[in-house]
Design a protein around this motif. Sequence first.
Motif, PDB file in Angstrom:
ATOM      1  N   ALA A   1       0.830  -1.212   0.000  1.00 26.41           N
ATOM      2  CA  ALA A   1       0.000   0.000   0.000  1.00 26.41           C
ATOM      3  C   ALA A   1       0.860   1.257   0.000  1.00 26.41           C
ATOM      4  O   ALA A   1       0.524   2.258  -0.638  1.00 26.41           O
ATOM      5  N   GLY A   2       1.970   1.207   0.717  1.00 29.98           N
ATOM      6  CA  GLY A   2       2.868   2.356   0.738  1.00 29.98           C
ATOM      7  C   GLY A   2       3.531   2.591  -0.599  1.00 29.98           C
ATOM      8  O   GLY A   2       3.733   3.752  -1.010  1.00 29.98           O
ATOM      9  N   ARG A   3       3.861   1.510  -1.279  1.00 29.23           N
ATOM     10  CA  ARG A   3       4.469   1.661  -2.604  1.00 29.23           C
ATOM     11  C   ARG A   3       3.464   2.257  -3.593  1.00 29.23           C
ATOM     12  O   ARG A   3       3.802   3.159  -4.374  1.00 29.23           O
ATOM     13  N   TYR A   4       2.220   1.779  -3.544  1.00 31.31           N
ATOM     14  CA  TYR A   4       1.189   2.366  -4.405  1.00 31.31           C
ATOM     15  C   TYR A   4       0.987   3.840  -4.064  1.00 31.31           C
ATOM     16  O   TYR A   4       0.801   4.681  -4.945  1.00 31.31           O
ATOM     17  N   ALA A   5       1.010   4.163  -2.761  1.00 35.92           N
ATOM     18  CA  ALA A   5       0.828   5.544  -2.332  1.00 35.92           C
ATOM     19  C   ALA A   5       1.943   6.431  -2.871  1.00 35.92           C
ATOM     20  O   ALA A   5       1.687   7.541  -3.369  1.00 35.92           O
ATOM     21  N   GLN A   6       3.176   5.952  -2.791  1.00 35.98           N
ATOM     22  CA  GLN A   6       4.293   6.744  -3.318  1.00 35.98           C
ATOM     23  C   GLN A   6       4.153   6.952  -4.816  1.00 35.98           C
ATOM     24  O   GLN A   6       4.380   8.055  -5.325  1.00 35.98           O
ATOM     25  N   GLN A   7       3.755   5.905  -5.528  1.00 40.65           N
ATOM     26  CA  GLN A   7       3.553   6.036  -6.969  1.00 40.65           C
ATOM     27  C   GLN A   7       2.487   7.088  -7.268  1.00 40.65           C
ATOM     28  O   GLN A   7       2.673   7.948  -8.148  1.00 40.65           O
ATOM     29  N   ALA A   8       1.369   7.041  -6.542  1.00 41.39           N
ATOM     30  CA  ALA A   8       0.261   7.961  -6.811  1.00 41.39           C
ATOM     31  C   ALA A   8       0.643   9.402  -6.481  1.00 41.39           C
ATOM     32  O   ALA A   8       0.366  10.322  -7.262  1.00 41.39           O
ATOM     33  N   LEU A   9       1.297   9.594  -5.352  1.00 44.98           N
ATOM     34  CA  LEU A   9       1.684  10.949  -4.964  1.00 44.98           C
ATOM     35  C   LEU A   9       2.748  11.507  -5.904  1.00 44.98           C
ATOM     36  O   LEU A   9       2.762  12.712  -6.196  1.00 44.98           O
TER      37      LEU A   9
ATOM     38  N   PRO B   1      -3.915  13.639  10.494  1.00 45.66           N
ATOM     39  CA  PRO B   1      -5.083  14.211   9.821  1.00 45.66           C
ATOM     40  C   PRO B   1      -5.488  13.471   8.557  1.00 45.66           C
ATOM     41  O   PRO B   1      -6.589  13.694   8.038  1.00 45.66           O
ATOM     42  N   ALA B   2      -4.608  12.593   8.038  1.00 46.57           N
ATOM     43  CA  ALA B   2      -4.940  11.895   6.800  1.00 46.57           C
ATOM     44  C   ALA B   2      -4.064  10.656   6.646  1.00 46.57           C
ATOM     45  O   ALA B   2      -2.980  10.551   7.233  1.00 46.57           O
ATOM     46  N   GLY B   3      -4.551   9.733   5.844  1.00 47.86           N
ATOM     47  CA  GLY B   3      -3.793   8.525   5.545  1.00 47.86           C
ATOM     48  C   GLY B   3      -4.158   7.999   4.173  1.00 47.86           C
ATOM     49  O   GLY B   3      -5.175   8.418   3.585  1.00 47.86           O
ATOM     50  N   ILE B   4      -3.337   7.116   3.654  1.00 46.50           N
ATOM     51  CA  ILE B   4      -3.617   6.477   2.371  1.00 46.50           C
ATOM     52  C   ILE B   4      -3.692   4.976   2.611  1.00 46.50           C
ATOM     53  O   ILE B   4      -2.724   4.362   3.070  1.00 46.50           O
ATOM     54  N   VAL B   5      -4.850   4.402   2.310  1.00 46.07           N
ATOM     55  CA  VAL B   5      -5.108   2.986   2.545  1.00 46.07           C
ATOM     56  C   VAL B   5      -5.888   2.430   1.357  1.00 46.07           C
ATOM     57  O   VAL B   5      -6.152   3.136   0.384  1.00 46.07           O
ATOM     58  N   TYR B   6      -6.283   1.182   1.465  1.00 44.81           N
ATOM     59  CA  TYR B   6      -7.133   0.591   0.439  1.00 44.81           C
ATOM     60  C   TYR B   6      -8.604   0.921   0.717  1.00 44.81           C
ATOM     61  O   TYR B   6      -9.000   1.128   1.874  1.00 44.81           O
ATOM     62  N   GLU B   7      -9.390   0.932  -0.323  1.00 42.81           N
ATOM     63  CA  GLU B   7     -10.818   1.192  -0.154  1.00 42.81           C
ATOM     64  C   GLU B   7     -11.461   0.160   0.767  1.00 42.81           C
ATOM     65  O   GLU B   7     -12.364   0.477   1.543  1.00 42.81           O
TER      66      GLU B   7
ATOM     67  N   GLU C   1      -6.754   5.428 -11.004  1.00 48.17           N
ATOM     68  CA  GLU C   1      -6.019   4.177 -11.191  1.00 48.17           C
ATOM     69  C   GLU C   1      -4.772   4.368 -12.042  1.00 48.17           C
ATOM     70  O   GLU C   1      -3.790   3.633 -11.888  1.00 48.17           O
ATOM     71  N   ARG C   2      -4.780   5.359 -12.917  1.00 50.77           N
ATOM     72  CA  ARG C   2      -3.630   5.587 -13.789  1.00 50.77           C
ATOM     73  C   ARG C   2      -2.414   6.092 -13.029  1.00 50.77           C
ATOM     74  O   ARG C   2      -1.308   6.122 -13.560  1.00 50.77           O
ATOM     75  N   THR C   3      -2.591   6.507 -11.751  1.00 49.24           N
ATOM     76  CA  THR C   3      -1.474   7.078 -11.002  1.00 49.24           C
ATOM     77  C   THR C   3      -0.617   6.019 -10.307  1.00 49.24           C
ATOM     78  O   THR C   3       0.423   6.354  -9.740  1.00 49.24           O
ATOM     79  N   HIS C   4      -1.031   4.772 -10.335  1.00 52.78           N
ATOM     80  CA  HIS C   4      -0.268   3.732  -9.646  1.00 52.78           C
ATOM     81  C   HIS C   4      -0.461   2.387 -10.344  1.00 52.78           C
ATOM     82  O   HIS C   4      -1.369   2.218 -11.166  1.00 52.78           O
TER      83      HIS C   4
END
Length: 227
Positions: free
Chosen positions: A119-127, A159-165, A182-185
């Motif tokens: 999840a962290g790797r996907y988050a880094q890709q998206a950001l 105040p915020a986090g990135i997780v799976y739906e 979805e195109r961001t990761h």
Amino acid sequence: MVFAASSLTTALTEIGPMYRTASGVTVRYSFAASSTLARQIEAGADADIFLSADEPWMTYLATRHLLAAASHTRFLGNRLVLVVPADRATTVTLAPGFDLAGLLGKGRLATGDPDHVPAGRYAQQALTALGVWSVAAPRLVRADSVRAALVLVERGEVPAGIVYESDAAAAPRVHVAGVFPERTHDPILYPMAILAGHDSPAARGFLAFLRTPPAQAVFTRYRFTLR
């Protein structure tokens, strides 16, 4: 014994008794980050099945000849979301250059450690794709699993986090502020496999049960996508 990515905790905990009723076989789970579980398996942990939150960690085991022949398959998908505490609900348009700094204020952003947790790797890709990784990186809380990151948001410690739906769907104390395009990761895909030396009718039966309508109804309710 099933080693499963932490994001599967709620759904699989519900499915386990269903499988016991249908088959008479009791399923035990160990939930953690996919990276942690893969390394435990490599070190000789006594598990029958591995359910990963990404393909790279399943491939990691495959290249070490630790998977049973012809048992590796994908069975679920997911989406990546930005969450905030439910009592501070807001909506964020996750477009290039969105105001992440403004959202965080003086706080930090929680997600899985990008160096180890899918999840962290996907988050880094998206950001990175959205041009705000430079804002996020120095303020990141690198949790050891996606569920650990979720807890920090639930408690209002960040105040915020990135997780799976699917994680957000199981946590009434968080609010989905936005869904990352979805195109961001990379695609979020969940593979499953039986481990070498543990191929058995019970293991095959459990993997087959995960594709039955009752099990898939549970996954769908927790916002997984079916593959």
